[in-house]
Motif scaffolding. Structure first.
Motif, PDB file in Angstrom:
ATOM      1  N   PHE A   1      44.710  65.418  77.718  1.00 24.88           N
ATOM      2  CA  PHE A   1      45.353  64.509  78.654  1.00 24.88           C
ATOM      3  C   PHE A   1      46.646  65.122  79.194  1.00 24.88           C
ATOM      4  O   PHE A   1      47.433  65.698  78.450  1.00 24.88           O
TER       5      PHE A   1
ATOM      6  N   PHE B   1      39.425  62.258  73.793  1.00 25.39           N
ATOM      7  CA  PHE B   1      38.096  62.852  73.766  1.00 25.39           C
ATOM      8  C   PHE B   1      37.889  63.715  72.532  1.00 25.39           C
ATOM      9  O   PHE B   1      38.835  64.373  72.043  1.00 25.39           O
ATOM     10  N   GLY B   2      36.644  63.741  72.048  1.00 20.51           N
ATOM     11  CA  GLY B   2      36.251  64.747  71.082  1.00 20.51           C
ATOM     12  C   GLY B   2      36.064  66.074  71.783  1.00 20.51           C
ATOM     13  O   GLY B   2      36.099  66.160  73.016  1.00 20.51           O
ATOM     14  N   ARG B   3      35.841  67.154  70.986  1.00 13.37           N
ATOM     15  CA  ARG B   3      35.675  68.483  71.570  1.00 13.37           C
ATOM     16  C   ARG B   3      34.270  68.710  72.112  1.00 13.37           C
ATOM     17  O   ARG B   3      34.034  69.692  72.818  1.00 13.37           O
ATOM     18  N   GLY B   4      33.363  67.825  71.762  1.00 16.96           N
ATOM     19  CA  GLY B   4      32.044  67.933  72.357  1.00 16.96           C
ATOM     20  C   GLY B   4      31.028  68.691  71.541  1.00 16.96           C
ATOM     21  O   GLY B   4      31.375  69.491  70.658  1.00 16.96           O
TER      22      GLY B   4
ATOM     23  N   GLY C   1      32.203  67.913  86.536  1.00 12.93           N
ATOM     24  CA  GLY C   1      32.998  67.055  85.681  1.00 12.93           C
ATOM     25  C   GLY C   1      32.105  66.236  84.763  1.00 12.93           C
ATOM     26  O   GLY C   1      30.904  66.114  85.001  1.00 12.93           O
ATOM     27  N   PRO C   2      32.660  65.681  83.692  1.00 14.22           N
ATOM     28  CA  PRO C   2      31.860  64.822  82.796  1.00 14.22           C
ATOM     29  C   PRO C   2      31.334  63.610  83.556  1.00 14.22           C
ATOM     30  O   PRO C   2      32.022  63.051  84.412  1.00 14.22           O
TER      31      PRO C   2
ATOM     32  N   ILE D   1      44.807  55.356  77.711  1.00 12.15           N
ATOM     33  CA  ILE D   1      44.514  56.769  77.916  1.00 12.15           C
ATOM     34  C   ILE D   1      43.424  57.190  76.950  1.00 12.15           C
ATOM     35  O   ILE D   1      43.669  57.318  75.747  1.00 12.15           O
ATOM     36  N   PRO D   2      42.204  57.387  77.448  1.00 14.26           N
ATOM     37  CA  PRO D   2      41.110  57.769  76.554  1.00 14.26           C
ATOM     38  C   PRO D   2      41.361  59.116  75.887  1.00 14.26           C
ATOM     39  O   PRO D   2      41.873  60.046  76.505  1.00 14.26           O
TER      40      PRO D   2
ATOM     41  N   GLN E   1      40.938  71.132  80.722  1.00 14.23           N
ATOM     42  CA  GLN E   1      39.868  71.550  79.823  1.00 14.23           C
ATOM     43  C   GLN E   1      39.888  73.070  79.754  1.00 14.23           C
ATOM     44  O   GLN E   1      39.540  73.747  80.717  1.00 14.23           O
TER      45      GLN E   1
ATOM     46  N   LEU F   1      40.803  68.508  85.573  1.00 14.24           N
ATOM     47  CA  LEU F   1      39.922  67.411  85.933  1.00 14.24           C
ATOM     48  C   LEU F   1      40.728  66.169  86.289  1.00 14.24           C
ATOM     49  O   LEU F   1      41.668  65.807  85.587  1.00 14.24           O
TER      50      LEU F   1
ATOM     51  N   GLN G   1      38.015  74.192  74.137  1.00 15.58           N
ATOM     52  CA  GLN G   1      38.874  73.063  73.791  1.00 15.58           C
ATOM     53  C   GLN G   1      38.305  71.790  74.398  1.00 15.58           C
ATOM     54  O   GLN G   1      37.513  71.823  75.331  1.00 15.58           O
ATOM     55  N   GLY G   2      38.752  70.691  73.882  1.00 14.87           N
ATOM     56  CA  GLY G   2      38.344  69.410  74.446  1.00 14.87           C
ATOM     57  C   GLY G   2      39.167  69.095  75.678  1.00 14.87           C
ATOM     58  O   GLY G   2      39.908  69.928  76.194  1.00 14.87           O
ATOM     59  N   LEU G   3      39.034  67.886  76.150  1.00 15.76           N
ATOM     60  CA  LEU G   3      39.814  67.445  77.302  1.00 15.76           C
ATOM     61  C   LEU G   3      41.209  67.046  76.832  1.00 15.76           C
ATOM     62  O   LEU G   3      41.367  66.168  75.985  1.00 15.76           O
TER      63      LEU G   3
ATOM     64  N   LEU H   1      30.174  64.706  75.242  1.00 14.28           N
ATOM     65  CA  LEU H   1      31.512  64.316  74.821  1.00 14.28           C
ATOM     66  C   LEU H   1      31.546  62.841  74.455  1.00 14.28           C
ATOM     67  O   LEU H   1      30.961  62.018  75.159  1.00 14.28           O
TER      68      LEU H   1
ATOM     69  N   TYR I   1      43.334  65.512  83.404  1.00 14.35           N
ATOM     70  CA  TYR I   1      43.059  66.160  82.132  1.00 14.35           C
ATOM     71  C   TYR I   1      42.920  67.661  82.382  1.00 14.35           C
ATOM     72  O   TYR I   1      42.606  68.096  83.484  1.00 14.35           O
TER      73      TYR I   1
ATOM     74  N   LEU J   1      27.243  69.705  77.823  1.00 12.82           N
ATOM     75  CA  LEU J   1      28.243  69.390  76.813  1.00 12.82           C
ATOM     76  C   LEU J   1      28.320  67.869  76.687  1.00 12.82           C
ATOM     77  O   LEU J   1      28.549  67.171  77.673  1.00 12.82           O
TER      78      LEU J   1
END
Lengths: 114, 112
Positions: A45, B102-105, B42-43, B99-100, A37, A91, A41-43, B88, A35, B86
């Motif tokens: 893909f 994601f929201g912007r958080g 990382g998350p 493939i997950p 980032q 990431l 912005q969000g993550l 998420l 991903y 953050l």
């Protein structure tokens, strides 16, 4: 930790240069994701590897981006002819052993293109 | 494409306050994950919710999955500076994709 090592942690490069980012997950996990980032912005893909199947490259933003995974383990993301808009945190994540949608991320590689 | 909208985008509070952040979608999700990401890291996965109406607690954090499985919330009781980060939410992509998305958080800062 999450069992994912990424290197380098920081990379500063000049516009037009090529860069390679490495992801090394602990063994036994066949699903691997990249991903991106960007600030604010969000993550986003980029690419997904699953076992011996062809990778899902649908998220790669341009043909300057490519990735490979050797031996079902280590993955390398290559960006050719870098542009300033490529600056971001890249990431890498491994999927759970049983596909639950849960991801376990590395600490990321921060790329800055001057 | 299944979109996840998170709100608020930013939240700055004092230690000891309570807060709730939201993750909403017009699509139904089979599951949702919540992650926390600290600067330079990382998350990190916090929880997965699967069943509509489900409530999960992780110390001072309470996660809820909406009955219709289109939304989720995270409530933090008596926030501490260590909660800064953050937050998420993520869920499977459309069509059963692995493939997950994601929201912007929500960026949370807890001041001592």
């Amino acid at each position: 930790g999450a069992g994912v090592s990424q290197s380098p942690s920081n990379k500063v490069t000049e516009k037009g240069k090529d860069v390679e980012l490495r992801c090394d997950p602990i063994s036994g996990h066949t699903a691997l994701y990249w991903y991106r980032q960007s600030l604010g912005q969000g993550l986003e893909f980029l690419i997904y590897f699953q076992g011996n199947s062809a990778p899902d490259k649908s998220g790669l933003p341009s043909d300057r981006f490519s990735a490979e995974r050797t031996g079902g383990s280590v993955s390398t993301l290559t960006i050719q002819r870098t542009q300033q808009e490529d600056s971001a945190v890249y990431l890498c994540a491994r999927g759970a052993v049983v596909n639950t949608g849960e991801l376990f991320f590395g600490e990321g590689s921060r790329l800055t293109v001057l | 494409t299944q979109l996840l909208e998170q709100s608020p985008q930013f939240l700055s509070i004092q230690e000891g306050e309570n807060l709730t952040v939201y993750c909403n979608s017009s699509s139904v999700f089979s599951s949702l994950q919540w992650y926390r990401q600290e600067p330079g890291e990382g998350p990190v996965l916090l929880v997965t919710v699967v069943t509509g109406g489900e409530v999960k607690k992780l110390k001072r954090l309470t996660f809820q999955f909406g009955d219709a499985r289109k939304d989720s919330s995270l409530h933090i009781t008596a926030a501490q500076p260590g909660d800064t980060g953050l937050y998420l939410c993520a869920g499977p992509g459309s069509g059963g994709s692995y493939i997950p998305t994601f929201g912007r958080g929500t960026s949370l800062i807890v001041h001592p």
